[in-house]
Motif scaffolding. Structure first.
Motif, mmCIF file in Angstrom:
data_model
loop_
_atom_site.group_PDB
_atom_site.id
_atom_site.type_symbol
_atom_site.label_atom_id
_atom_site.label_comp_id
_atom_site.label_asym_id
_atom_site.label_seq_id
_atom_site.Cartn_x
_atom_site.Cartn_y
_atom_site.Cartn_z
ATOM 1 N N TYR A 103 5.511 8.914 5.818
ATOM 2 C CA TYR A 103 6.525 9.611 5.151
ATOM 3 C C TYR A 103 7.735 10.040 5.636
ATOM 4 N N ILE B 201 -1.093 12.222 3.050
ATOM 5 C CA ILE B 201 0.207 12.883 2.923
ATOM 6 C C ILE B 201 -0.197 14.656 2.074
ATOM 7 N N ILE C 175 6.130 9.502 0.405
ATOM 8 C CA ILE C 175 4.636 9.262 0.414
ATOM 9 C C ILE C 175 4.257 7.990 0.186
#
Length: 631
Positions: free
Chosen positions: A456, A121, A224
């Motif tokens: 995510y 991420i 995340i």
């Protein structure tokens, strides 16, 4: 309306008691109220609450919950039984090795096992322009947090682990120190500078404070993903499972020495739990044995629940991140504090409530999907029960499952509703194009493919649904009202059904009696017909016999007349013959008399001759005797 604590030592409750709210609305003049737990609750007006909140913000205490209670009396607490406290020291070296082994298996199970999940991420700074800031109203602190189970039976089970706060915090502190040490090691080994190590350190040190004061940032980081090496320990910190864990682990070891009535069923389901993961693949291997031990121990600990399918997957996810003793401690928290026990009780009351809440939320947020599913006859119970009972662990990619667990430990069990809504919205176009059977197949596994490579987005999309505590409480109250109404209707239906069953039974008996009577009637009718036919045959036979009888009578008269003549003739002949016989008999009698006279004469003569013989014999004897004399 807001509330504040009655004392500094008040116990904190993170959810509203609807009974207290209703009573406060009806009687606003009362200074305090008593909830269903027996606690005294003080209520403040909005003006008092605003002034109190401003003072708390000035003093840096803005994280104080809106609802707090204090015990009404000490007698309630004293009625809960306690057990002898024993401190069992944990072998840190062994625990570290076991935890590292669990982490290794978890990484093998991940779809990207060579890349740390938070490295997939963009960094927080890179997302800054696209993400709400700390003070942005679009990201709000959750209004609902894990609530303790209201099941008195389960509270009584957990009460044996209750003891003083100082003793309770020792192992929790030890876990925090160990996790902080692991975090420092990761920080030294990692070459990336976009990970907020200080924030995670503050989370480890004081999770409750960070979750209250920096919840927006916390939401972003947890979306995340928690570093996989720390996930298991952070779950234990979030759930506060180390409280009295030495007593819980001692209980766990004692339960392992006992025999559960569910062992056969538990072992039957072991190969079905994450069969593709190496840790759980081998029969009799460490993974399956640890899974069996935890579920067996819980089936003995909570006999009311015992064992229910679906529990394997929840425990399996925990075992991928922690030893079995720690997994058992976390499981007790999930079942009690997070309210998941109601997913596995015989009535499954919490599961039904969650399915009802989801159905109403789906109607509110995604009405087009709701209408389509309703038109196709697809009810939430047909697909969400599997999602909610396993916490999406059945057929869902593990990185998505880990996100569900991450958010659940922070937000509470209601977050599964957000994830379910996110799945529905992400797949809206596909869902609207499918029919009944295709929908059920789609919901059982394919629906997760939309987030397969992006956990995510899965977490962020779940957070986009703003579901307040008040809304959930309202839906819960609606569900309880409808459930009570349905139960009442069900009771009436059951009564009618029983009466109907009794009437059907009576009808069945009457039909059987009627059938028997009808068969008897048919038999009698057949007998009557047979009798009539027999009577007709007998009548014909009777007429024939009468004719034959008349003929026989005529013959008998004729024979009688002939027999009379013959009998007279024979009588005359017999009379003549008899007269002849009489004459002959008379002649014979005369002859017999003559013969008898002759016989008598003969006998006399014979007697005389016999006498003469004897005399002559005597004379002869004498002559012989004389002749024998000597001369």
């Amino acid at each position: 309306m807001n509330t504040s604590s009655a004392s500094k030592t008040a116990a904190v409750v993170n959810d509203f008691d609807l009974n207290v709210v209703d009573e406060a609305l009806l009687n606003p003049e009362k200074p305090e109220y008593v909830d269903h737990f027996g606690f005294t609750v003080q209520v403040k007006t909005d003006h008092e609450s605003d002034s109190s909140d401003s003072e708390e913000e000035e003093n840096g205490k803005s994280d104080t919950p809106a609802f707090s209670v204090s015990p009404q009396t000490n007698s309630t607490r004293n009625t809960i039984p306690t057990v002898r406290q024993q401190n069992v020291k944990e072998n840190n070296a062994i625990a570290t090795i076991v935890d590292a082994d669990r982490t290794e298996h978890a990484e093998l199970a991940s779809h990207n096992n060579n890349i740390e999940d938070w490295q997939l991420i963009p960094s927080i700074e890179q997302l800054g322009s696209n993400t709400a800031s700390e003070n942005d109203n679009s990201v709000q602190r959750p209004t609902h947090s894990p609530t303790p189970s209201t099941t008195s039976y389960y509270e009584l089970l957990l009460s044996k682990f209750t003891r003083s706060g100082h003793q309770n915090s020792s192992k929790q502190t030890q876990l925090k120190e160990e996790t902080s040490h692991n975090l420092e090691q990761l920080k030294e080994q990692s070459s990336r500078g976009d990970i907020d190590w200080e924030f995670w350190s503050s989370v480890i040190s004081d999770f409750d404070r960070v979750n209250a004061t920096q919840h927006s940032k916390f939401r972003l980081l947890i979306s995340i993903g928690i570093p996989s090496q720390l996930r298991g320990k952070l779950w234990r910190i979030f759930s506060n499972s180390e409280t009295d864990s030495d007593l819980v682990e001692e209980e766990y070891r004692e339960l392992l020495d006992q025999t559960s009535p569910h062992e056969k069923v538990i072992r039957r389901d072991l190969p079905r739990t994450f069969p593709s993961l190496p840790y759980f693949k081998d029969k009799g291997g460490e993974g399956q044995e640890m899974l069996f031990n935890v579920i067996k121990a819980y089936s003995l600990f909570d006999e009311h629940v015992g064992y229910c399918q679906g529990l394997h997957f929840v425990v399996g996810v925990l075992l991928l991140h922690m030893p079995d003793e720690a997994a058992f401690c976390v499981l007790l928290k999930l079942m009690g504090h997070y309210g998941l026990r109601g997913h596995f009780t015989p009535q499954m009351e919490t599961l039904h409530r969650h399915m009802y809440q989801f159905d109403q939320l789906l109607l509110q947020h995604l009405p087009q999907i709701h209408r389509h599913l309703d038109a196709q006859g697809v009810m939430p119970s047909m697909y969400t029960s599997q999602w909610f009972m396993t916490l999406f662990a059945y057929r869902c990619p593990l990185d998505l499952v880990f996100r569900v667990f991450d958010l659940l430990f922070v937000e509470g069990s209601h977050i599964i509703l957000n994830f379910a809504l996110a799945l529905m919205k992400k797949n809206q176009q596909v869902i609207l194009s499918l029919d009944f059977e295709s929908l059920l197949d789609f919901f059982s596994g394919t629906i997760f493919d939309a987030y397969k490579e992006n956990a995510y987005d899965f977490a962020q999309d779940a957070y986009k649904f703003d579901i307040s505590t008040k809304q959930l409480a309202k839906l819960s109250k609606q569900y309880e009202a409808e459930a009570a109404k349905e139960a009442k209707m069900q009771s009436i239906e059951d009564s009618i059904r029983r009466e109907n069953f009794e009437l059907q039974d009576q009808i069945k008996k009457l039909k059987l009696s009627y059938k028997t009577l009808e068969e008897e009637h048919q038999d009698i009718a057949q007998q009557v017909i047979s009798s009539k036919m027999s009577m007709a045959a007998l009548d014909a036979e009777n007429q024939q016999l009468k004719h034959e009888l008349a003929v026989m009578k005529a013959e008998m008269i004729k024979i009688k007349n002939c027999m009379d003549d013959e009998r007279q003739r024979q009588f005359d002949e017999l009379a003549q013959h008899n007269a002849h016989l009489v004459a002959t008999n008379s002649s014979l009698e005369d002859r017999l008399s003559e013969l008898e006279g002759l016989l008598i004469d003969m006998k006399l003569k014979y007697a005389e001759s016999e006498n003469d013989y004897q005399l002559m014999k005597q004379k002869l004897h004498e002559a012989q005797k004389l002749s024998s004399l000597p001369r």
